[in-house]
Design a protein around this motif. Structure first.
Motif, PDB file in Angstrom:
ATOM      1  N   GLY A  43       0.818  -1.214   0.000  1.00  0.00           N
ATOM      2  CA  GLY A  43       0.000   0.000   0.000  1.00  0.00           C
ATOM      3  C   GLY A  43       0.849   1.260   0.000  1.00  0.00           C
ATOM      4  N   GLY A  44       1.916   1.241   0.806  1.00  0.00           N
ATOM      5  CA  GLY A  44       2.806   2.391   0.849  1.00  0.00           C
ATOM      6  C   GLY A  44       3.553   2.586  -0.457  1.00  0.00           C
ATOM      7  N   ALA A  45       4.037   1.494  -1.035  1.00  0.00           N
ATOM      8  CA  ALA A  45       4.784   1.586  -2.293  1.00  0.00           C
ATOM      9  C   ALA A  45       3.904   2.074  -3.439  1.00  0.00           C
ATOM     10  CB  ALA A  45       5.398   0.231  -2.637  1.00  0.00           C
ATOM     11  N   LEU A  46       2.668   1.597  -3.495  1.00  0.00           N
ATOM     12  CA  LEU A  46       1.740   2.055  -4.530  1.00  0.00           C
ATOM     13  C   LEU A  46       1.435   3.541  -4.380  1.00  0.00           C
ATOM     14  CD1 LEU A  46      -0.745  -0.956  -4.601  1.00  0.00           C
ATOM     15  CD2 LEU A  46       0.778  -0.264  -6.463  1.00  0.00           C
ATOM     16  N   ALA A  65      -3.428  -2.895   3.663  1.00  0.00           N
ATOM     17  CA  ALA A  65      -3.125  -2.152   2.433  1.00  0.00           C
ATOM     18  C   ALA A  65      -3.610  -0.712   2.532  1.00  0.00           C
ATOM     19  CB  ALA A  65      -3.764  -2.845   1.237  1.00  0.00           C
ATOM     20  N   ASN A  66      -4.812  -0.511   3.081  1.00  0.00           N
ATOM     21  CA  ASN A  66      -5.315   0.852   3.288  1.00  0.00           C
ATOM     22  C   ASN A  66      -4.407   1.637   4.232  1.00  0.00           C
ATOM     23  OD1 ASN A  66      -8.695  -0.339   3.125  1.00  0.00           O
ATOM     24  ND2 ASN A  66      -7.746   1.053   1.670  1.00  0.00           N
ATOM     25  N   ASP A 186       8.566  -4.194  -4.687  1.00  0.00           N
ATOM     26  CA  ASP A 186       9.088  -3.326  -5.750  1.00  0.00           C
ATOM     27  C   ASP A 186       8.835  -3.940  -7.125  1.00  0.00           C
ATOM     28  OD1 ASP A 186       9.979  -1.457  -3.916  1.00  0.00           O
ATOM     29  OD2 ASP A 186      11.998  -2.315  -3.787  1.00  0.00           O
ATOM     30  N   GLU A 187       8.992  -5.248  -7.234  1.00  0.00           N
ATOM     31  CA  GLU A 187       8.739  -5.921  -8.513  1.00  0.00           C
ATOM     32  C   GLU A 187       7.267  -5.818  -8.898  1.00  0.00           C
ATOM     33  OE1 GLU A 187       9.085 -10.356 -10.615  1.00  0.00           O
ATOM     34  OE2 GLU A 187       9.900 -10.022  -8.602  1.00  0.00           O
ATOM     35  N   ALA A 188       6.390  -5.973  -7.910  1.00  0.00           N
ATOM     36  CA  ALA A 188       4.952  -5.881  -8.177  1.00  0.00           C
ATOM     37  C   ALA A 188       4.589  -4.492  -8.691  1.00  0.00           C
ATOM     38  CB  ALA A 188       4.166  -6.203  -6.908  1.00  0.00           C
ATOM     39  N   VAL A 189       5.075  -3.466  -8.024  1.00  0.00           N
ATOM     40  CA  VAL A 189       4.758  -2.087  -8.417  1.00  0.00           C
ATOM     41  C   VAL A 189       5.360  -1.775  -9.785  1.00  0.00           C
ATOM     42  CG1 VAL A 189       5.049   0.345  -7.816  1.00  0.00           C
ATOM     43  CG2 VAL A 189       4.516  -1.327  -6.028  1.00  0.00           C
ATOM     44  N   GLN A 190       6.585  -2.223 -10.033  1.00  0.00           N
ATOM     45  CA  GLN A 190       7.228  -1.956 -11.325  1.00  0.00           C
ATOM     46  C   GLN A 190       6.481  -2.646 -12.459  1.00  0.00           C
ATOM     47  OE1 GLN A 190       9.886   0.252 -11.654  1.00  0.00           O
ATOM     48  NE2 GLN A 190       9.189   0.089 -13.793  1.00  0.00           N
TER      49      GLN A 190
END
Length: 221
Positions: A43-46, A65-66, A186-190
């Protein structure tokens, strides 16, 4: 009329939502569980990547996540559902809507998200996962990343998809590529960022092609 009102409220409330990612996972996960910690980091990375975070608004993975999005200064959205055994919208939601009907709620999850991230969960999480995969497989949505986080949890399902569904030609080998499986935030967000960039480039190419075609027709006239 109740169904219509839920669609109207959802469309009105979420109309100005920035680019967003829907995050799914179990309401039954404990706050100190590995999946809740992963969801909070996600959640923070997004949020730091510029995405609003949409969840089902409940406890467990959704709340984590929220919370991550909220603590990172992002927009935290909760689309709750009226159930007899679940709490209401969690305290980390900035924008919340309560639904009675699952299908109206699922429309909002898909319509206002650029991607799905699915963490360990139960029947509801499975429902949302396979809804997303069906929409992508059938071309109802395009360039819609589906990320599975918690590779150990999902391994049995993925083995069955490969070893039974694909082997019996109930799905094609390409359908298995619709999912990105990772334990790395990081991989998920990328992966989501790259899919957004690919879609933008594709749309720009289509626009350029349409302009060139129009100019060619004009020159012929």
């Amino acid at each position: 009329m109740r169904i219509l009102s839920e669609f109207v409220e959802g469309f009105d409330t979420l109309a100005d939502l920035p680019p967003a990612v829907s995050v799914f996972g179990s309401a039954r996960s404990k706050p100190d569980s590995p999946e809740c910690e992963l969801a909070r980091q996600l959640g923070g990375a997004l949020a730091r990547a510029g995405y609003a975070v949409i969840t089902g608004g409940g406890p467990g993975v959704m709340e984590a996540a929220n919370r991550g999005a909220n603590e990172a200064g992002g927009l935290s959205v909760g689309l709750g559902i009226e159930l007899p055994f679940e709490q209401g919208i969690n305290e980390w939601v900035d924008m919340g809507i309560d639904f009675r009907y699952f299908f109206a709620r699922k429309t909002m999850f898909v319509k206002y998200a650029q991607a799905f991230v699915v963490l360990p969960g139960g029947f509801g999480t499975m429902d949302e996962l396979f809804e997303a995969l069906t929409l992508v497989q059938t071309g109802k949505v395009t360039r819609f990343p589906v990320v599975l986080m918690g590779s150990t949890y999902w391994s049995g399902l993925l083995d069955w998809l490969r070893g039974t569904m694909a082997v019996e030609s109930k799905i094609s080998p390409a359908d298995l590529e619709l999912m990105c499986v990772t334990d790395d935030v990081d991989e998920a967000v990328q992966h989501i960022i790259d899919a957004d960039a690919a879609l933008a480039a594709e749309q720009e190419a289509l626009k350029d092609a349409a302009v060139a075609q129009a100019e060619a027709k004009s020159a012929e006239a």
